[in-house]
Enzyme design. Sequence first.
Site, mmCIF file in Angstrom:
data_model
loop_
_atom_site.group_PDB
_atom_site.id
_atom_site.type_symbol
_atom_site.label_atom_id
_atom_site.label_comp_id
_atom_site.label_asym_id
_atom_site.label_seq_id
_atom_site.Cartn_x
_atom_site.Cartn_y
_atom_site.Cartn_z
ATOM 1 N N CYS A 207 -112.756 -43.297 -64.761
ATOM 2 C CA CYS A 207 -111.501 -42.849 -65.367
ATOM 3 C C CYS A 207 -110.377 -43.179 -64.391
ATOM 4 O O CYS A 207 -110.163 -42.489 -63.402
ATOM 5 C CB CYS A 207 -111.552 -41.349 -65.639
ATOM 6 S SG CYS A 207 -110.042 -40.716 -66.379
ATOM 7 N N LEU A 208 -109.721 -44.283 -64.658
ATOM 8 C CA LEU A 208 -108.581 -44.726 -63.855
ATOM 9 C C LEU A 208 -107.612 -45.362 -64.832
ATOM 10 O O LEU A 208 -107.943 -46.351 -65.483
ATOM 11 C CB LEU A 208 -109.046 -45.731 -62.790
ATOM 12 C CG LEU A 208 -108.014 -46.246 -61.801
ATOM 13 C CD1 LEU A 208 -107.433 -45.107 -60.971
ATOM 14 C CD2 LEU A 208 -108.624 -47.294 -60.896
#
EC number: 2.3.2.34
Length: 169
Positions: free
Chosen positions: A116-117
């Site tokens: 999750c970026l």
Amino acid sequence: MLTLASKLKRDDGVRGPRASNPASDSTRRVSVRDKLLVKEVAELEANLPCTCKVNFPDPNKLHYFQLTVIPDEGYYQAGKFQFEIEVPDAYNMVPPKVKCTTRIWHPNITETGEICLSLLREHSIDGTGWAPTRTLKDVVWGLNSLFTDLLNFDDPLNIEAAEHHLRDK
């Protein structure tokens, strides 16, 4: 207006019927992605954080490489985390595909390696997602930052890891 398709047709017409073998055609044409990667890889290697190492298993395939991050501060200090980065044909209109191959208990990385970026998302709610102006250097610096200042317990991908941290740092 000159388009790529019309230019290729015109170039083929100038050369005449295709008598050459397909291998020479593939070596003659270089994709936009590969042209970008030659430039970006050089820039990346010149500006690599001291906590990161890049490895190209096949130096002729710049679109696939491995990244090792060894944080020098924070919760993950002295850990060694491996990532596989694959740059799709549609790069730089779409972000690279990144997977963490090291099992880790992290709020922004699942146990299966999903990350999750926001800059790895094509469409991001916060407006900080992928844009054609971003480069591989941004991706590497973002992954490196997941272990320090981008560590996010408020909007986790791995909820259990974030809750565990809140219970027992």
